[in-house]
Design a protein around this motif. Sequence first.
Motif, mmCIF file in Angstrom:
data_model
loop_
_atom_site.group_PDB
_atom_site.id
_atom_site.type_symbol
_atom_site.label_atom_id
_atom_site.label_comp_id
_atom_site.label_asym_id
_atom_site.label_seq_id
_atom_site.Cartn_x
_atom_site.Cartn_y
_atom_site.Cartn_z
ATOM 1 N N ASP A 12 0.812 -0.989 0.031
ATOM 2 C CA ASP A 12 0.001 0.009 0.116
ATOM 3 C C ASP A 12 0.719 1.217 0.039
ATOM 4 O O ASP A 12 0.351 2.410 0.315
ATOM 5 C CB ASP A 12 -0.920 -0.084 1.249
ATOM 6 N N GLU A 13 2.060 1.144 -0.162
ATOM 7 C CA GLU A 13 2.913 2.234 -0.307
ATOM 8 C C GLU A 13 2.952 2.725 -1.664
ATOM 9 O O GLU A 13 3.233 2.004 -2.539
ATOM 10 C CB GLU A 13 4.360 1.985 0.194
ATOM 11 N N PRO A 14 2.327 4.019 -1.874
ATOM 12 C CA PRO A 14 2.350 4.367 -3.375
ATOM 13 C C PRO A 14 3.613 4.647 -4.011
ATOM 14 O O PRO A 14 4.715 5.035 -3.254
ATOM 15 C CB PRO A 14 1.556 5.526 -3.242
ATOM 16 N N HIS A 15 3.724 4.932 -5.396
ATOM 17 C CA HIS A 15 4.849 5.147 -5.938
ATOM 18 C C HIS A 15 4.839 6.401 -6.739
ATOM 19 O O HIS A 15 3.574 6.570 -7.302
ATOM 20 C CB HIS A 15 5.315 4.085 -7.073
ATOM 21 N N THR A 16 5.751 7.341 -6.624
ATOM 22 C CA THR A 16 5.575 8.511 -7.122
ATOM 23 C C THR A 16 6.564 8.894 -8.428
ATOM 24 O O THR A 16 7.721 8.529 -8.113
ATOM 25 C CB THR A 16 5.747 9.995 -6.335
ATOM 26 N N ASP A 17 6.122 9.330 -9.467
ATOM 27 C CA ASP A 17 6.875 9.183 -10.807
ATOM 28 C C ASP A 17 6.754 10.887 -11.257
ATOM 29 O O ASP A 17 5.489 11.336 -11.184
ATOM 30 C CB ASP A 17 6.334 8.571 -11.904
ATOM 31 N N PHE A 18 7.878 11.345 -11.804
ATOM 32 C CA PHE A 18 7.600 12.475 -12.804
ATOM 33 C C PHE A 18 8.303 12.614 -13.937
ATOM 34 O O PHE A 18 9.081 11.495 -14.235
ATOM 35 C CB PHE A 18 8.703 13.658 -11.996
ATOM 36 N N LEU A 64 -9.652 2.561 -2.490
ATOM 37 C CA LEU A 64 -9.878 1.900 -3.707
ATOM 38 C C LEU A 64 -8.999 0.685 -3.762
ATOM 39 O O LEU A 64 -9.515 -0.431 -3.970
ATOM 40 C CB LEU A 64 -9.863 2.766 -4.993
ATOM 41 N N HIS A 65 -7.640 1.088 -3.760
ATOM 42 C CA HIS A 65 -7.012 -0.057 -4.132
ATOM 43 C C HIS A 65 -7.117 -1.360 -2.926
ATOM 44 O O HIS A 65 -7.386 -2.478 -3.610
ATOM 45 C CB HIS A 65 -5.548 0.312 -3.931
ATOM 46 N N SER A 66 -7.253 -1.111 -1.951
ATOM 47 C CA SER A 66 -7.374 -2.074 -0.755
ATOM 48 C C SER A 66 -8.659 -2.806 -0.732
ATOM 49 O O SER A 66 -8.971 -3.765 -0.893
ATOM 50 C CB SER A 66 -7.086 -1.536 0.557
ATOM 51 N N MET A 67 -9.833 -1.841 -1.128
ATOM 52 C CA MET A 67 -11.286 -2.423 -1.334
ATOM 53 C C MET A 67 -11.171 -3.360 -2.289
ATOM 54 O O MET A 67 -12.001 -4.196 -2.389
ATOM 55 C CB MET A 67 -12.241 -1.360 -1.334
ATOM 56 N N PHE A 68 -10.614 -3.274 -3.303
ATOM 57 C CA PHE A 68 -10.728 -4.216 -4.476
ATOM 58 C C PHE A 68 -9.545 -5.304 -4.340
ATOM 59 O O PHE A 68 -9.293 -6.080 -5.167
ATOM 60 C CB PHE A 68 -10.632 -3.689 -5.949
ATOM 61 N N GLY A 69 -8.979 -5.535 -3.157
ATOM 62 C CA GLY A 69 -8.200 -6.638 -2.848
ATOM 63 C C GLY A 69 -6.890 -6.499 -3.353
ATOM 64 O O GLY A 69 -6.198 -7.408 -3.890
#
Length: 316
Positions: A12-18, A64-69
């Motif tokens: 659940d750690e998001p990734h940031t991109d530029f 959203l990410h976790s609720m959809f497993g």
Amino acid sequence: TDMDSMVEDRRDEPHTDFMYCCGAITETLKFGSCQLHSGHKVLFLIIPGNPGVVGFYKTFMQTLHSMFGYRHPVWAVSHAGHCVPPDTMDIVDAAEKDVFGINGQIEHKLAFLRKHVPRETSLVLVGHSIGCYIILDMMKRDPELKVLKAVMLFPTIERMALSPQGRVMTPVLCHMRYVAYLPLFLLSLLPERLKSSLIKLVLGGIRSLDHTVLQPTVGLLSGDSAANAMYMGGQEMKKVLERDNVTIKKHLKKLIFYYGATDHWCPVQYYHDIKQDFPNGDFRLCENGFRHAFVLDAGREVANMVVEWISGDLRT
């Protein structure tokens, strides 16, 4: 076990991109896979409101990410120029014509999809505010887009300048924008800690404030993001006039609209009007008192609602 919960957390750690997209600096926030391959059937893509800062949507996306497993990647793409680039990058590389304007922002999202999302991936598009206008226009300009569902949250898709908030903001955004640039510039010179304290003061009245929004808000006070957001806002007042009924009619089955009960950008009258024009459409009126800028304190709740509405469509 502890090991399992650690894996959960990492997931659940998001990734940031530029990146540069249409020559403009663009920030993406990604939960789940950072690269898409043919195994990914569905991508959730968040098209933000204005300011189009992806960090505002972190809690919403995480939910959203976790609720959809954790099955579907959830990405958000900033508006062109609405982010603080890392020191190694400038805000523009060789920007395409008026990329910071509303038309440029629509082309910017289509360019992002072409470059980073395989054509066979089905999309669940989630728009917030002006993001909903952008989504309708994307669907109009690229009819081949594989949109499974488009969820329109607090949709500013018509008569923006005539809304109660629009009447107040139009002169500010269209004629007095430059007056705001000086104080913004001065604010940008303040040390980060002072900026943080100011933001906390301003948002302090919100009872259950989501603290993940503080950092992205501080970011708005540095660099050009706020100026770019105001420029885009001025264009919204001039260009978001008539509702695009042709596109809505064409894609009605895929669309879900959620109107705020006290939304000064789209009054309840707009909800009644659109419902009357499209009796078979899926239009909902908020019963929970969520504010237009729902990410400030209700990201999790709104995400849970979205999951309820569309989980049936994803059981394929």
